[in-house]
Design an enzyme around this catalytic site. Sequence first.
Site, PDB file in Angstrom:
ATOM      1  N   HIS A 120      72.721  43.510  33.091  1.00 27.49           N
ATOM      2  CA  HIS A 120      72.826  42.395  34.051  1.00 27.49           C
ATOM      3  C   HIS A 120      73.480  41.170  33.427  1.00 27.49           C
ATOM      4  CE1 HIS A 120      69.413  44.170  36.783  1.00 27.49           C
ATOM      5  NE2 HIS A 120      70.582  44.766  36.953  1.00 27.49           N
ATOM      6  N   CYS A 128      85.033  32.340  33.942  1.00 32.80           N
ATOM      7  CA  CYS A 128      85.788  31.441  34.826  1.00 32.80           C
ATOM      8  C   CYS A 128      86.052  32.135  36.161  1.00 32.80           C
ATOM      9  CB  CYS A 128      87.098  31.047  34.164  1.00 32.80           C
ATOM     10  SG  CYS A 128      88.108  29.993  35.225  1.00 32.80           S
TER      11      CYS A 128
HETATM   12  C1  BJW Z   1      54.724  43.174  31.552  1.00 39.22           C
HETATM   13  C2  BJW Z   1      54.281  42.065  30.859  1.00 39.22           C
HETATM   14  C3  BJW Z   1      53.895  42.285  29.553  1.00 39.22           C
HETATM   15  C4  BJW Z   1      54.798  41.384  32.789  1.00 39.22           C
HETATM   16  N1  BJW Z   1      53.965  43.506  29.041  1.00 39.22           N
HETATM   17  N2  BJW Z   1      54.780  44.382  31.035  1.00 39.22           N
HETATM   18  C5  BJW Z   1      69.468  50.965  46.607  1.00 39.22           C
HETATM   19  C6  BJW Z   1      68.393  50.775  47.437  1.00 39.22           C
HETATM   20  C7  BJW Z   1      68.050  49.491  47.857  1.00 39.22           C
HETATM   21  C8  BJW Z   1      68.779  48.380  47.460  1.00 39.22           C
HETATM   22  C9  BJW Z   1      69.848  48.570  46.630  1.00 39.22           C
HETATM   23  C10 BJW Z   1      70.184  49.841  46.210  1.00 39.22           C
HETATM   24  N3  BJW Z   1      71.265  49.733  45.384  1.00 39.22           N
HETATM   25  C11 BJW Z   1      71.597  48.447  45.278  1.00 39.22           C
HETATM   26  C12 BJW Z   1      70.763  47.712  46.026  1.00 39.22           C
HETATM   27  C13 BJW Z   1      70.803  46.255  46.175  1.00 39.22           C
HETATM   28  C14 BJW Z   1      70.181  45.545  44.990  1.00 39.22           C
HETATM   29  C15 BJW Z   1      68.730  45.998  44.830  1.00 39.22           C
HETATM   30  O1  BJW Z   1      68.372  46.802  43.994  1.00 39.22           O
HETATM   31  N4  BJW Z   1      67.840  45.447  45.624  1.00 39.22           N
HETATM   32  C16 BJW Z   1      66.408  45.784  45.568  1.00 39.22           C
HETATM   33  C17 BJW Z   1      65.602  44.579  45.065  1.00 39.22           C
HETATM   34  C18 BJW Z   1      65.974  46.252  46.921  1.00 39.22           C
HETATM   35  N5  BJW Z   1      70.952  45.776  43.772  1.00 39.22           N
HETATM   36  C19 BJW Z   1      72.059  45.123  43.529  1.00 39.22           C
HETATM   37  O2  BJW Z   1      72.521  44.318  44.315  1.00 39.22           O
HETATM   38  C20 BJW Z   1      72.758  45.427  42.210  1.00 39.22           C
HETATM   39  N6  BJW Z   1      74.125  45.714  42.443  1.00 39.22           N
HETATM   40  C21 BJW Z   1      74.539  46.886  42.939  1.00 39.22           C
HETATM   41  O3  BJW Z   1      73.777  47.797  43.145  1.00 39.22           O
HETATM   42  O4  BJW Z   1      75.897  46.945  43.173  1.00 39.22           O
HETATM   43  C22 BJW Z   1      76.404  47.980  44.016  1.00 39.22           C
HETATM   44  C23 BJW Z   1      76.060  47.593  45.444  1.00 39.22           C
HETATM   45  C24 BJW Z   1      76.482  46.386  45.931  1.00 39.22           C
HETATM   46  C25 BJW Z   1      76.154  46.022  47.244  1.00 39.22           C
HETATM   47  C26 BJW Z   1      75.374  46.855  48.028  1.00 39.22           C
HETATM   48  C27 BJW Z   1      74.929  48.084  47.510  1.00 39.22           C
HETATM   49  C28 BJW Z   1      75.294  48.454  46.220  1.00 39.22           C
HETATM   50  C29 BJW Z   1      72.723  44.201  41.308  1.00 39.22           C
HETATM   51  C30 BJW Z   1      71.362  43.803  40.920  1.00 39.22           C
HETATM   52  C31 BJW Z   1      71.398  42.490  40.122  1.00 39.22           C
HETATM   53  C32 BJW Z   1      70.021  41.979  39.782  1.00 39.22           C
HETATM   54  N7  BJW Z   1      70.127  40.671  39.266  1.00 39.22           N
HETATM   55  C33 BJW Z   1      68.934  40.000  38.757  1.00 39.22           C
HETATM   56  C34 BJW Z   1      69.339  38.583  38.327  1.00 39.22           C
HETATM   57  C35 BJW Z   1      70.150  38.671  37.017  1.00 39.22           C
HETATM   58  C36 BJW Z   1      70.622  37.359  36.536  1.00 39.22           C
HETATM   59  C37 BJW Z   1      69.527  36.402  36.169  1.00 39.22           C
HETATM   60  O5  BJW Z   1      68.570  36.746  35.455  1.00 39.22           O
HETATM   61  O6  BJW Z   1      69.646  35.290  36.605  1.00 39.22           O
HETATM   62  O7  BJW Z   1      68.401  40.723  37.638  1.00 39.22           O
HETATM   63  S1  BJW Z   1      67.567  39.997  39.905  1.00 39.22           S
HETATM   64  C38 BJW Z   1      66.310  40.231  38.693  1.00 39.22           C
HETATM   65  O8  BJW Z   1      65.661  41.518  38.877  1.00 39.22           O
HETATM   66  C39 BJW Z   1      67.045  40.315  37.353  1.00 39.22           C
HETATM   67  C40 BJW Z   1      66.300  41.418  36.662  1.00 39.22           C
HETATM   68  O9  BJW Z   1      67.089  41.959  35.618  1.00 39.22           O
HETATM   69  C41 BJW Z   1      66.005  42.376  37.784  1.00 39.22           C
HETATM   70  C42 BJW Z   1      64.884  43.320  37.493  1.00 39.22           C
HETATM   71  O10 BJW Z   1      63.668  42.655  37.335  1.00 39.22           O
HETATM   72  P1  BJW Z   1      62.650  43.118  36.195  1.00 39.22           P
HETATM   73  O11 BJW Z   1      63.269  42.976  34.881  1.00 39.22           O
HETATM   74  O12 BJW Z   1      62.124  44.460  36.545  1.00 39.22           O
HETATM   75  O13 BJW Z   1      61.516  41.985  36.303  1.00 39.22           O
HETATM   76  P2  BJW Z   1      60.302  41.853  37.334  1.00 39.22           P
HETATM   77  O14 BJW Z   1      59.864  40.451  37.303  1.00 39.22           O
HETATM   78  O15 BJW Z   1      60.618  42.438  38.637  1.00 39.22           O
HETATM   79  O16 BJW Z   1      59.158  42.774  36.698  1.00 39.22           O
HETATM   80  C43 BJW Z   1      58.494  42.432  35.498  1.00 39.22           C
HETATM   81  C44 BJW Z   1      57.568  43.582  35.146  1.00 39.22           C
HETATM   82  O17 BJW Z   1      57.014  43.336  33.861  1.00 39.22           O
HETATM   83  C45 BJW Z   1      56.393  43.762  36.107  1.00 39.22           C
HETATM   84  O18 BJW Z   1      56.284  45.138  36.441  1.00 39.22           O
HETATM   85  C46 BJW Z   1      55.182  43.303  35.291  1.00 39.22           C
HETATM   86  O19 BJW Z   1      53.989  44.041  35.610  1.00 39.22           O
HETATM   87  C47 BJW Z   1      55.618  43.599  33.899  1.00 39.22           C
HETATM   88  N8  BJW Z   1      55.045  42.732  32.864  1.00 39.22           N
HETATM   89  N9  BJW Z   1      54.334  40.965  31.747  1.00 39.22           N
HETATM   90  C48 BJW Z   1      54.379  44.535  29.850  1.00 39.22           C
HETATM   91  N10 BJW Z   1      53.415  41.251  28.798  1.00 39.22           N
HETATM   92 ZN    ZN Z   2      89.721  29.536  33.602  1.00 42.50          ZN
END
Ligand code: BJW
Ligand code: ZN
Length: 241
Positions: A120, A128
């Site tokens: 990500h 840019c």
């Molecule tokens: C602990 C702990 C401790 C806490 N010890 N554990 C198929 C089906 C449905 C939807 C889609 C699909 N394919 C694509 C989509 C759309 C979308 C998507 O997935 N949406 C769903 C939410 C429904 N995906 C996209 O848009 C992606 N692009 C894509 O697929 O392109 C092709 C496409 C385009 C258009 C349409 C269709 C296809 C891109 C996704 C980009 C995500 N971006 C972010 C922001 C990044 C930049 C930034 O940080 O500012 O990425 S969103 C955010 O979520 C961030 C993270 O990397 C990502 C995942 O979150 P993560 O890391 O899992 O964190 P949390 O908070 O959710 O979970 C934390 C966990 O830790 C919890 O389980 C806790 O229990 C645990 N925990 N403390 C151990 N101490």
């Molecule tokens: Zn530039």
Amino acid sequence: MSPTPLQIAAQRLALAGKVAVLTGAGISAESGVPTFRGPGGLWENHRPEDLATPQAFARDPELVWRWYNWRRRLIAGCAPNPAHLALAALEQRVGDFTLLTQNVDGLHRLAGSRNLLEVHGNLWMVRCTVCGALYEERGLGLPARPACRQCGGLLRPHVVWFGESLDSAILDRAWRAAAGCQAMLVVGTSAVVQPAAGLASVAKQAGAFVIEVNLEPTPNSREVDVSLMGKAGEILPQLVD
Ligand code: BJW
Ligand code: ZN
């Protein structure tokens, strides 16, 4: 006495010559970096559509940059925790090791991880919107509309927002690491954001032994071989030692 799930997982990990690890925001939680979902998560007070989509940036780049500048300042004060360090140590021991992280905070590299794919992007890189220049920018006092040092165009954080495609070369390497590993560790991810979340299934379906480490069950939990519930900073050092 029969071995505990932690002992079984540690043994499988120790025997694997090819290891892939998928991490999410939970691995950095004990460093003080907020997660996205759940209590205290970033999405509790902010709507992702307002801050983490290309449409949001087009509408109000200053709002989006304020949010990223706040996060950059917060993360600048955070250090890798024992979970990041355990993965860096594991990399030293395994012949073929790939770390796939959804995190943009840069803490894995700071901990010493080297074969790292930031699927990500990275919060410390800017891109840019006009000429496409991509470079590191670690400044903590960026202007409201940061400008490209090459062409003066508006910069954006080099991260992947909802609706944007992941870098195809990086995703391809991530896919191959998942499909080719003998053991996969999935740490601190809610496993709801695609396509990254699907990497655990790719590994499982290719025959890998999959170990999950999380505070709570996730959509992956039923599919994995061992699910270890607890803090990554406490479990990973035990798994790797
Ligand atoms: C602990 C702990 C401790 C806490 N010890 N554990 C198929 C089906 C449905 C939807 C889609 C699909 N394919 C694509 C989509 C759309 C979308 C998507 O997935 N949406 C769903 C939410 C429904 N995906 C996209 O848009 C992606 N692009 C894509 O697929 O392109 C092709 C496409 C385009 C258009 C349409 C269709 C296809 C891109 C996704 C980009 C995500 N971006 C972010 C922001 C990044 C930049 C930034 O940080 O500012 O990425 S969103 C955010 O979520 C961030 C993270 O990397 C990502 C995942 O979150 P993560 O890391 O899992 O964190 P949390 O908070 O959710 O979970 C934390 C966990 O830790 C919890 O389980 C806790 O229990 C645990 N925990 N403390 C151990 N101490
Ligand atoms: Zn530039």
